[in-house]
Scaffold this motif. Structure first.
Motif, PDB file in Angstrom:
ATOM      1  N   LEU A   3       0.852  -1.191   0.000  1.00  0.00           N
ATOM      2  CA  LEU A   3       0.000   0.000   0.000  1.00  0.00           C
ATOM      3  C   LEU A   3       0.880   1.230   0.000  1.00  0.00           C
ATOM      4  O   LEU A   3       1.674   1.415   0.929  1.00  0.00           O
ATOM      5  CB  LEU A   3      -0.833   0.056   1.281  1.00  0.00           C
ATOM      6  CG  LEU A   3      -2.047  -0.808   1.402  1.00  0.00           C
ATOM      7  CD1 LEU A   3      -2.531  -0.803   2.840  1.00  0.00           C
ATOM      8  CD2 LEU A   3      -3.126  -0.317   0.493  1.00  0.00           C
ATOM      9  N   VAL A   4       0.724   2.062  -1.009  1.00  0.00           N
ATOM     10  CA  VAL A   4       1.535   3.267  -1.093  1.00  0.00           C
ATOM     11  C   VAL A   4       0.620   4.461  -1.291  1.00  0.00           C
ATOM     12  O   VAL A   4      -0.203   4.484  -2.219  1.00  0.00           O
ATOM     13  CB  VAL A   4       2.556   3.189  -2.247  1.00  0.00           C
ATOM     14  CG1 VAL A   4       3.380   4.462  -2.322  1.00  0.00           C
ATOM     15  CG2 VAL A   4       3.458   1.979  -2.083  1.00  0.00           C
ATOM     16  N   SER A   5       0.768   5.451  -0.432  1.00  0.00           N
ATOM     17  CA  SER A   5       0.006   6.687  -0.527  1.00  0.00           C
ATOM     18  C   SER A   5       0.806   7.693  -1.340  1.00  0.00           C
ATOM     19  O   SER A   5       1.966   7.954  -1.039  1.00  0.00           O
ATOM     20  CB  SER A   5      -0.258   7.237   0.879  1.00  0.00           C
ATOM     21  OG  SER A   5      -0.936   8.456   0.807  1.00  0.00           O
ATOM     22  N   ASP A   6       0.191   8.244  -2.373  1.00  0.00           N
ATOM     23  CA  ASP A   6       0.856   9.232  -3.223  1.00  0.00           C
ATOM     24  C   ASP A   6       0.505  10.627  -2.706  1.00  0.00           C
ATOM     25  O   ASP A   6      -0.631  11.076  -2.864  1.00  0.00           O
ATOM     26  CB  ASP A   6       0.397   9.076  -4.669  1.00  0.00           C
ATOM     27  CG  ASP A   6       1.137   9.990  -5.622  1.00  0.00           C
ATOM     28  OD1 ASP A   6       1.533  11.104  -5.211  1.00  0.00           O
ATOM     29  OD2 ASP A   6       1.311   9.596  -6.781  1.00  0.00           O
ATOM     30  N   PRO A   7       1.466  11.320  -2.088  1.00  0.00           N
ATOM     31  CA  PRO A   7       1.166  12.632  -1.514  1.00  0.00           C
ATOM     32  C   PRO A   7       0.853  13.697  -2.568  1.00  0.00           C
ATOM     33  O   PRO A   7       0.161  14.662  -2.277  1.00  0.00           O
ATOM     34  CB  PRO A   7       2.428  12.977  -0.729  1.00  0.00           C
ATOM     35  CG  PRO A   7       3.509  12.180  -1.371  1.00  0.00           C
ATOM     36  CD  PRO A   7       2.855  10.942  -1.908  1.00  0.00           C
ATOM     37  N   VAL A   8       1.313  13.518  -3.787  1.00  0.00           N
ATOM     38  CA  VAL A   8       1.070  14.502  -4.845  1.00  0.00           C
ATOM     39  C   VAL A   8      -0.354  14.397  -5.368  1.00  0.00           C
ATOM     40  O   VAL A   8      -1.073  15.390  -5.477  1.00  0.00           O
ATOM     41  CB  VAL A   8       2.092  14.341  -5.994  1.00  0.00           C
ATOM     42  CG1 VAL A   8       1.765  15.281  -7.139  1.00  0.00           C
ATOM     43  CG2 VAL A   8       3.504  14.578  -5.483  1.00  0.00           C
ATOM     44  N   PHE A   9      -0.785  13.185  -5.711  1.00  0.00           N
ATOM     45  CA  PHE A   9      -2.112  12.994  -6.299  1.00  0.00           C
ATOM     46  C   PHE A   9      -3.168  12.611  -5.270  1.00  0.00           C
ATOM     47  O   PHE A   9      -4.352  12.565  -5.585  1.00  0.00           O
ATOM     48  CB  PHE A   9      -2.054  11.948  -7.418  1.00  0.00           C
ATOM     49  CG  PHE A   9      -1.217  12.390  -8.573  1.00  0.00           C
ATOM     50  CD1 PHE A   9      -1.677  13.358  -9.453  1.00  0.00           C
ATOM     51  CD2 PHE A   9       0.050  11.862  -8.758  1.00  0.00           C
ATOM     52  CE1 PHE A   9      -0.894  13.774 -10.514  1.00  0.00           C
ATOM     53  CE2 PHE A   9       0.842  12.274  -9.819  1.00  0.00           C
ATOM     54  CZ  PHE A   9       0.373  13.238 -10.697  1.00  0.00           C
ATOM     55  N   GLY A  10      -2.760  12.279  -4.046  1.00  0.00           N
ATOM     56  CA  GLY A  10      -3.699  11.976  -2.982  1.00  0.00           C
ATOM     57  C   GLY A  10      -4.386  10.635  -3.105  1.00  0.00           C
ATOM     58  O   GLY A  10      -5.400  10.397  -2.464  1.00  0.00           O
ATOM     59  N   GLU A  11      -3.866   9.740  -3.937  1.00  0.00           N
ATOM     60  CA  GLU A  11      -4.476   8.422  -4.066  1.00  0.00           C
ATOM     61  C   GLU A  11      -3.583   7.370  -3.439  1.00  0.00           C
ATOM     62  O   GLU A  11      -2.406   7.594  -3.191  1.00  0.00           O
ATOM     63  CB  GLU A  11      -4.766   8.081  -5.528  1.00  0.00           C
ATOM     64  CG  GLU A  11      -3.556   7.828  -6.370  1.00  0.00           C
ATOM     65  CD  GLU A  11      -3.900   7.552  -7.830  1.00  0.00           C
ATOM     66  OE1 GLU A  11      -5.028   7.798  -8.265  1.00  0.00           O
ATOM     67  OE2 GLU A  11      -3.007   7.091  -8.547  1.00  0.00           O
ATOM     68  N   VAL A  12      -4.187   6.204  -3.178  1.00  0.00           N
ATOM     69  CA  VAL A  12      -3.450   5.077  -2.602  1.00  0.00           C
ATOM     70  C   VAL A  12      -3.390   3.971  -3.645  1.00  0.00           C
ATOM     71  O   VAL A  12      -4.395   3.638  -4.263  1.00  0.00           O
ATOM     72  CB  VAL A  12      -4.124   4.571  -1.310  1.00  0.00           C
ATOM     73  CG1 VAL A  12      -3.470   3.293  -0.815  1.00  0.00           C
ATOM     74  CG2 VAL A  12      -4.067   5.653  -0.230  1.00  0.00           C
ATOM     75  N   ASP A  13      -2.196   3.435  -3.845  1.00  0.00           N
ATOM     76  CA  ASP A  13      -1.977   2.339  -4.786  1.00  0.00           C
ATOM     77  C   ASP A  13      -1.904   1.047  -3.992  1.00  0.00           C
ATOM     78  O   ASP A  13      -1.103   0.910  -3.067  1.00  0.00           O
ATOM     79  CB  ASP A  13      -0.668   2.585  -5.551  1.00  0.00           C
ATOM     80  CG  ASP A  13      -0.471   1.587  -6.665  1.00  0.00           C
ATOM     81  OD1 ASP A  13      -1.162   1.721  -7.685  1.00  0.00           O
ATOM     82  OD2 ASP A  13       0.365   0.676  -6.490  1.00  0.00           O
ATOM     83  N   LEU A  14      -2.767   0.076  -4.362  1.00  0.00           N
ATOM     84  CA  LEU A  14      -2.860  -1.202  -3.665  1.00  0.00           C
ATOM     85  C   LEU A  14      -2.461  -2.324  -4.611  1.00  0.00           C
ATOM     86  O   LEU A  14      -3.070  -2.504  -5.662  1.00  0.00           O
ATOM     87  CB  LEU A  14      -4.296  -1.423  -3.179  1.00  0.00           C
ATOM     88  CG  LEU A  14      -4.712  -2.822  -2.726  1.00  0.00           C
ATOM     89  CD1 LEU A  14      -3.888  -3.292  -1.548  1.00  0.00           C
ATOM     90  CD2 LEU A  14      -6.194  -2.826  -2.376  1.00  0.00           C
ATOM     91  N   THR A  15      -1.431  -3.056  -4.234  1.00  0.00           N
ATOM     92  CA  THR A  15      -1.005  -4.235  -4.977  1.00  0.00           C
ATOM     93  C   THR A  15      -1.045  -5.406  -4.007  1.00  0.00           C
ATOM     94  O   THR A  15      -0.471  -5.335  -2.921  1.00  0.00           O
ATOM     95  CB  THR A  15       0.432  -4.051  -5.524  1.00  0.00           C
ATOM     96  OG1 THR A  15       0.459  -2.882  -6.344  1.00  0.00           O
ATOM     97  CG2 THR A  15       0.866  -5.254  -6.333  1.00  0.00           C
TER      98      THR A  15
END
Length: 128
Positions: A3-15
């Motif tokens: 789980l990675v939170s992208d501080p620029v785009f405000g979305e979370v990437d879930l793999t």
């Protein structure tokens, strides 16, 4: 699961693996559970996802920044729709990804929810 939170785009990437996505779908449907991240905590990596029951219509996805946990809460009907979407990603044969973003009149997300991208266990995009 990663789980990675992208501080620029405000979305979370879930793999996640198919099993982890299925476990997450079950926790979301039940409104109770925690699925931990297996990746090391660095920078924008999150600890895990917590599912909760909540009153009111819809599902809210929010980041508990203090605990570094993505929290998914909502009513049973809305959680069931999201859980079905997660199950579909877990069982999809080809590579793909699912964007879960709020928009006006969204069928289950409430305004202010953190957008997430759920990656297929078989890769990001179909090859055929």
């Amino acid at each position: 699961m990663r789980l990675v939170s992208d501080p620029v785009f405000g979305e979370v990437d879930l793999t996640a693996s198919a099993e982890e996505l299925a476990d997450l779908a079950y926790a979301v449907a039940e409104g109770d559970g925690f699925i931990g991240s297996a990746s090391s905590l660095d920078g924008d990596t999150l600890v895990g996802i917590e599912a909760r029951k909540a009153s009111g219509a819809g599902v809210r996805i929010e980041l508990d920044a203090l605990r570094q946990v993505l929290v998914i809460s909502g009513d049973p009907g809305a959680r069931a729709i999201l859980a079905d979407n997660l199950k579909s990603m877990a069982t999809a044969e080809g590579g793909s990804h699912l964007h879960i973003d709020y928009f006006p009149e969204h069928p289950y997300l409430v305004e202010g929810s953190v957008p997430i991208v759920v990656n297929s266990p078989h890769g990001g995009m179909p090859t055929q």
